[in-house]
Design an enzyme around this catalytic site. Sequence first.
Site, PDB file in Angstrom:
ATOM      1  N   HIS A 132     -55.248  54.348  58.410  1.00 39.78           N
ATOM      2  CA  HIS A 132     -54.906  54.954  59.703  1.00 39.78           C
ATOM      3  C   HIS A 132     -53.611  54.358  60.247  1.00 39.78           C
ATOM      4  CE1 HIS A 132     -56.954  51.194  60.613  1.00 39.78           C
ATOM      5  NE2 HIS A 132     -56.306  51.191  61.772  1.00 39.78           N
ATOM      6  N   ASP A 160     -51.963  52.901  63.763  1.00 36.71           N
ATOM      7  CA  ASP A 160     -52.435  52.389  65.052  1.00 36.71           C
ATOM      8  C   ASP A 160     -51.550  52.975  66.124  1.00 36.71           C
ATOM      9  OD1 ASP A 160     -54.234  50.660  63.953  1.00 36.71           O
ATOM     10  OD2 ASP A 160     -52.951  48.888  64.145  1.00 36.71           O
ATOM     11  N   HIS A 210     -52.279  51.628  57.409  1.00 35.92           N
ATOM     12  CA  HIS A 210     -53.036  50.528  56.800  1.00 35.92           C
ATOM     13  C   HIS A 210     -54.538  50.785  56.823  1.00 35.92           C
ATOM     14  CE1 HIS A 210     -52.902  49.767  61.116  1.00 35.92           C
ATOM     15  NE2 HIS A 210     -53.968  48.994  60.991  1.00 35.92           N
ATOM     16  N   ARG A 229     -67.613  39.601  59.554  1.00 34.46           N
ATOM     17  CA  ARG A 229     -66.214  39.275  59.820  1.00 34.46           C
ATOM     18  C   ARG A 229     -65.842  39.774  61.210  1.00 34.46           C
ATOM     19  NH1 ARG A 229     -60.852  42.265  57.759  1.00 34.46           N
ATOM     20  NH2 ARG A 229     -59.404  40.662  58.475  1.00 34.46           N
TER      21      ARG A 229
END
Length: 728
Positions: free
Chosen positions: A657, A659, A709, A719
């Site tokens: 996607h 940002d 990314h 995480r």
Amino acid sequence: MRLSAGVLLCALLSLAAGDEQRLPEEELVVVTVATRETDGFKRFFRSAKHFNYTVKVLGEGEKWKSGDHTSSPGGGQKVRLLKAAVEDMKDEKQILLFVESYDVVFASGPSELLKKFQQARHKVVFSSESLIWPDRHLEDKHPHVAEGNRFLGSGGFIGHLPNIKEMLADWTGEDTDSDQLFFTNIYIDPVKRKSINITLDSRCRLFQNLHGALDDVVLKFEDGRVRARNVLYDTLPVVIHGNGPTKLQINYLGNYIPNMWTFETGCTACHEDLRPLTALKSEYPLVLIAIFIQQPTPFVEVFFERLLRLQYPKNRLKLFIYNQVTEAHHEGQLSSFVKDHGSLYQDVKLVGPEEEMDQAASRNLGFDVCRKDEDCDYLFVLDIEVVLENEETLQILIEQNLPIVAPMITRVGRLWSNFWGALSAEGYYARSEDYVDIVQGRRVGVWSVPYLSSVYLVKAGLLRSELSTYELFTSSLLDPDMAYCHNVRGQGVFMYVTNMHTFGRILSTQNYQTSHLHNDLWQIFENPVDWQERYIHENYTRIMRDQLIETPCPDVYWFPILSDVGCNHIVEEMEHFGKWSGGATTDNRIQGGYENVPTIDIHMNQINFEKEWQKFLLEYIAPITEKMYPGYFTKCSTPLNFVVRYKPDEQPSLRPHHDASTFTLNIALNQVGPDYQGGGCRFLRYNCSVQAPRKGWTLLHPGRLTHYHEGLPTTGGVRYIAVSFVDP
Ligand SMILES: *[C@@H]1O[C@H](CO)[C@@H](O)[C@H](O)[C@H]1NC(C)=O
Ligand SMILES: *[C@@H]1O[C@H](CO)[C@@H](O)[C@H](O)[C@H]1NC(C)=O
Ligand SMILES: *[C@@H]1O[C@H](CO)[C@@H](O)[C@H](O)[C@H]1NC(C)=O
Ligand SMILES: *[C@@H]1O[C@H](CO)[C@@H](O)[C@H](O)[C@H]1NC(C)=O
């Protein structure tokens, strides 16, 4: 021509005459009355010793009858003692200087004093006052003076022995009678004045009484020395007397007696009270550290970490901890400190809020614990909001060997400190002439002060003598610290503050929210220095200087930003809040379509952390972006900030996607390996991945257009990352 020759001749003659009759210094003896060796007396004595005066002390050990012992011995008792003493003196050539001692310091030596006495051309010279007391009705009887003060002050006079004997011969008064009135009556009697040959030091060439004259006296600094100067008469008085309601001002002047206290240069060997206790290294005195928690306070865990690092053998320390705060988290912090480290100390006494003691009561109790413990050599008072950065503080203070001494601490960026330079007439705060210079470190030394608070060392012996009253902090009018200092001053005990080292600072406890799990995270505005120390990565300040910024992929920067604790607190705060959301619900929070790929996340604004996070971006991120992307300036004003959770069985990864941001911040909040497996970020256009993200490090990369990314799958564990989309 003739006239000036005549003047010259005259001058030569008087010079010759002066030389011939110069009064011998050996004949001068200083006489004072002191029934107790107060700190004020010690100061007087040291200043006399410094200038090589010979001092004779009368009344030692005698019970002092007039008034309380905090003021100078006064009244008739003084005259009686003096009369008896001069009757025993047989050397008719002797010159007597009579002075008070509890509130007097010398500013110069015998030769200047005698020269000025001689120039007064009388056998007895009294100090002068601008105000008449105790009997105002005698005003008209006082002779007029050409310039200066018209009234007599009995606190200081100098004269030849036979004349002083004559003057005292008539004394038949009671110990409680006024000496001031006795001497005034002699002075205003024209016959006696003439036969004894008395005059007043009207222009304060010898004696400066500070009563009513504070504004006329300034300190004059020269070559590391100082003199009090009377600016009204342009004189440099030799004897300075802090009489009347100005008593405290003498403390302040006393700070500047040459070589008495260290100032400007800062030296440790200047006088006996500053002589280090050399035995300290082999035999540590027992210290009771009294810690007071009187309000919810940030960074309490850090306080205890510092306490543990204090350079002093813990088996020579006892702790008294009073916690008045009912909020559970302080109790938790306290009990975990005591559980983990309490056994290192010789003793730990904990008093909790259930005792329902107020501030005064808890301090009275803490002081009494040391007072009653015969092993206790020192009491070290340490309020929880004190940030004691200097690990040597306790040793440094003990080595000062003073009755009560505080390390100077200040509030960052303010003129606030834990001492007052002066007192107002009503006993409240007044700023001394040198206050700002001391706080800002332009004058360095050990200073006698009328008030101190927050952190200080008390010799335990005092608690069993001058300060043996239990209720030192109790007062119906004054707050506890003021009441305490009032009582200490009242006992004639001196308090000192040292700024010869940097010791630390004090926290602001205002606006401290207590509704979160880790309330300290919210302190970036109120206590920015402590916030940075706690939450910013220790190597952040080096990233520019030492080029610590890495470039793992084109235009992607990678550098340390948050401390381990910072990462943990953010994760724990989010898990504590617990309302993770993703998928459809995310849409509700999308602003202008920024977040076009749903994540499992909690937004900073959901925990009311938006303002603080924005401040963090402005302080710590904006300067970096401006360096790395020159010509781009950000206000970080419309960012979208959230913490993302990746879990194999929840959301392990994020599909590719953009940002929709100008730049993106991606901070790893935990560590691959111990905390999770997999993870990382891949930039598709460059076929470049950042794997093995480092905890506390952030990625900084452009948002829309180039840096398409994806979040690589987390294959085990959980995480966490903190993400900010900044635009513009
Ligand atoms: C005091 O006397 C000592 C020794 O006689 C001398 O070294 C010192 O300079 C004197 N101090 C002053 C201030 O005159
Ligand atoms: C006082 O004594 C001085 C000498 O010290 C003398 O010159 C002067 O005349 C005397 N004054 C009176 C009023 O006796
Ligand atoms: C900071 O840098 C030093 C030396 O470069 C390193 O030893 C230390 O571990 C770093 N600190 C942290 C928290 O990574
Ligand atoms: C991307 O990089 C990997 C190794 O880093 C390589 O195996 C792969 O062929 C590259 N893909 C492309 C499309 O260049």
